[in-house]
Design a protein around this motif. Structure first.
Motif, short mmCIF file in Angstrom:
data_model
loop_
_atom_site.label_atom_id
_atom_site.label_comp_id
_atom_site.label_asym_id
_atom_site.label_seq_id
_atom_site.Cartn_x
_atom_site.Cartn_y
_atom_site.Cartn_z
N GLY A 145 40.40 47.78 28.19
CA GLY A 145 39.76 46.31 27.99
C GLY A 145 39.90 45.54 27.94
N ARG A 146 40.42 45.55 29.68
CA ARG A 146 40.15 44.65 30.14
C ARG A 146 38.91 44.34 31.29
NH1 ARG A 146 43.20 44.19 35.66
NH2 ARG A 146 41.39 42.77 36.71
N PRO A 147 37.65 43.61 30.08
CA PRO A 147 35.79 43.22 30.63
C PRO A 147 35.86 43.07 32.25
CG PRO A 147 36.83 41.52 30.22
CD PRO A 147 38.37 41.37 30.58
N ILE A 148 35.19 43.40 32.69
CA ILE A 148 34.99 43.87 33.88
C ILE A 148 33.65 42.25 34.08
CG2 ILE A 148 33.55 44.59 36.20
CD1 ILE A 148 33.93 46.94 34.65
N LEU A 149 34.45 41.61 34.77
CA LEU A 149 33.61 40.17 35.26
C LEU A 149 32.89 40.05 36.19
CD1 LEU A 149 36.87 38.04 33.90
CD2 LEU A 149 34.53 38.81 32.45
N SER A 150 32.93 40.80 37.12
CA SER A 150 32.65 41.16 38.63
C SER A 150 33.82 41.99 39.46
CB SER A 150 32.42 39.89 39.61
OG SER A 150 34.42 39.75 39.97
N ARG A 151 33.09 42.70 40.08
CA ARG A 151 33.76 43.87 40.97
C ARG A 151 34.15 43.05 41.94
NH1 ARG A 151 30.88 49.18 40.90
NH2 ARG A 151 32.41 49.89 41.71
N ARG A 152 36.00 43.65 41.64
CA ARG A 152 36.60 43.14 42.68
C ARG A 152 37.39 44.19 43.47
NH1 ARG A 152 41.10 39.14 39.54
NH2 ARG A 152 41.82 41.16 39.17
N LYS A 153 37.38 43.69 45.08
CA LYS A 153 37.69 44.89 46.19
C LYS A 153 39.61 45.44 45.38
CE LYS A 153 35.59 44.86 49.93
NZ LYS A 153 34.89 44.42 51.41
N THR A 154 40.00 44.51 44.41
CA THR A 154 41.62 44.69 44.54
C THR A 154 41.66 45.13 43.09
OG1 THR A 154 42.26 42.66 43.46
CG2 THR A 154 42.92 42.96 45.21
N ASP A 155 39.87 46.03 42.87
CA ASP A 155 40.71 46.81 41.37
C ASP A 155 40.37 48.23 41.19
OD1 ASP A 155 40.97 44.89 39.71
OD2 ASP A 155 39.38 44.19 38.97
N ALA A 156 40.32 49.13 40.56
CA ALA A 156 40.18 50.40 40.52
C ALA A 156 39.24 50.07 39.34
CB ALA A 156 41.45 51.15 40.63
N LEU A 157 38.56 50.99 39.02
CA LEU A 157 37.93 51.66 37.95
C LEU A 157 38.23 52.34 36.88
CD1 LEU A 157 34.07 50.35 38.77
CD2 LEU A 157 35.96 48.89 38.05
N ARG A 158 38.92 52.77 35.21
CA ARG A 158 39.19 53.56 34.71
C ARG A 158 37.79 54.01 34.04
NH1 ARG A 158 44.19 55.97 35.95
NH2 ARG A 158 45.49 54.64 37.61
N LEU A 159 37.99 55.20 33.47
CA LEU A 159 37.63 55.67 32.29
C LEU A 159 37.93 55.64 31.29
CD1 LEU A 159 34.87 57.58 31.20
CD2 LEU A 159 35.68 59.02 31.39
N ASP A 160 37.44 54.56 29.73
CA ASP A 160 37.95 54.72 28.61
C ASP A 160 37.70 56.06 28.08
OD1 ASP A 160 38.39 54.45 26.15
OD2 ASP A 160 38.44 51.65 26.36
N LEU A 161 38.92 56.75 27.87
CA LEU A 161 38.61 57.88 27.75
C LEU A 161 38.41 58.13 25.85
CD1 LEU A 161 38.55 61.25 28.91
CD2 LEU A 161 41.01 61.41 27.19
N ALA A 162 39.08 57.40 25.61
CA ALA A 162 38.79 56.94 23.81
C ALA A 162 37.37 57.20 23.45
CB ALA A 162 39.91 56.60 23.29
N LYS A 163 36.65 56.07 24.07
CA LYS A 163 35.75 55.69 24.42
C LYS A 163 34.57 56.37 24.58
CE LYS A 163 35.34 50.63 24.57
NZ LYS A 163 35.31 49.72 25.34
#
Ligand code: GLU
Length: 293
Positions: free
Chosen positions: A130-148
């Protein structure tokens, strides 16, 4: 028809790799198709040129051949990025800053890791969902929201032709949620797309019609099917084969240097001996035997 063998150059090839590669090569040959080699080297820190060279040498020694040039995933990162952007535009992706320790402690009952999938495959408890992607940060992974994602695609069936579990497989929503969950699409440790994403993009881009690989990746298939559908990619037919194990029943791993193909080769074994060792007769031998009946 087209098959492929897609190793990561992070260690020496062993008998288990030989089994996969030979199975894919023989099937392509039997059906008048093509066998491709693809180097899955998105993990730049663990991938080594010497291992990549050894892959070519070992497979060539086994008598396999494939068209050149061979694709390297490290040269295709922008294409995986484009696929991730597509999923972001569909609002299916969220950034995740959880460390492995965070994830472990958030899992109420410590569960045994799904050891046959990559380390990011533990079912994620959803802390960052549910966290929004405001900008791509090196410290974040990206996950697929499986339910959506499932709201869009539903569970997707796959056709399995391997001898162990042949037939049409379709996991339920509940099973996908319980056993797969919100997979990682982009890994912060390697700053590149994760395996599930790059593999579906490349299998489609190379027109792979039969994916042949070990049973350890059988459970990767339901989520790869969902990614294919989300990205409007065609789906191959799957063949998951038995795993080669050592005498204690443990599946061979890259660190099992004792069973490295190069070691057998140095000891004077022939490619025919390797085929015999893993129980894959040469198709020409089978043909000769067949005509003798
Ligand atoms: N690169 C993966 C591995 O070395 C195999 C990917 C696949 O066959 O789907 O385990």
């Amino acid at each position: 028809m087209r098959t492929r063998f897609a190793p990561s150059p992070t260690g020496p090839l062993h008998l288990g790799h030989a089994f996969s590669a030979i199975t894919a090569f023989d099937l392509a040959r039997a059906k008048g198709g093509e066998f491709l080699l693809r180097i899955e080297d998105t993990d730049r820190a663990r991938s080594k040129p010497a291992f990549e060279q050894a892959i070519h040498d070992d497979l060539g020694w086994l008598g396999l051949s494939w068209p050149k040039p061979v694709w390297r995933q490290s040269e295709r990162l922008h294409l995986y990025e484009a696929a991730i952007e597509d999923l972001i535009a569909k609002d299916l992706v969220y950034p995740c800053s959880c460390s492995r320790a965070d994830i472990q402690s958030a899992l109420s009952a410590p569960q045994e890791g799904v050891t046959h999938l990559p380390p990011d495959a533990h079912v994620y408890p959803g802390t960052c969902r549910g966290r929004p992607i405001l900008s791509r940060r090196k410290t974040d992974a990206l996950r697929l929201d499986l339910a959506k994602a499932l709201n869009l695609t539903g569970p997707q069936p796959f056709e399995e032709i391997g001898p162990l579990h042949p037939g049409l497989h379709q996991w339920s929503h509940a099973r996908l949620q319980a056993e797969i969950g919100d997979i990682v699409l982009y890994r912060r440790d390697i700053q590149a797309a994760a395996y599930h994403l790059s593999v579906v993009v490349d299998d489609a881009a190379q027109g792979i019609t039969y994916v042949i690989r070990g049973m350890d990746l059988f459970e990767a298939t339901p989520i790869q099917r969902i990614l294919q559908t989300l990205l409007s990619l065609p789906t191959p037919i799957y063949h998951h084969h038995r795993l080669i194990r050592d005498e204690t029943g443990k599946r061979l791993a890259k660190r099992d240097d004792a069973r490295a193909l190069s070691r057998y080769r140095a000891e004077g074994l022939t490619p025919g001996d390797i085929r015999e060792e893993i129980g894959l007769a040469h198709p020409d031998c089978t043909a000769v035997n067949d005509t003798s009946h």
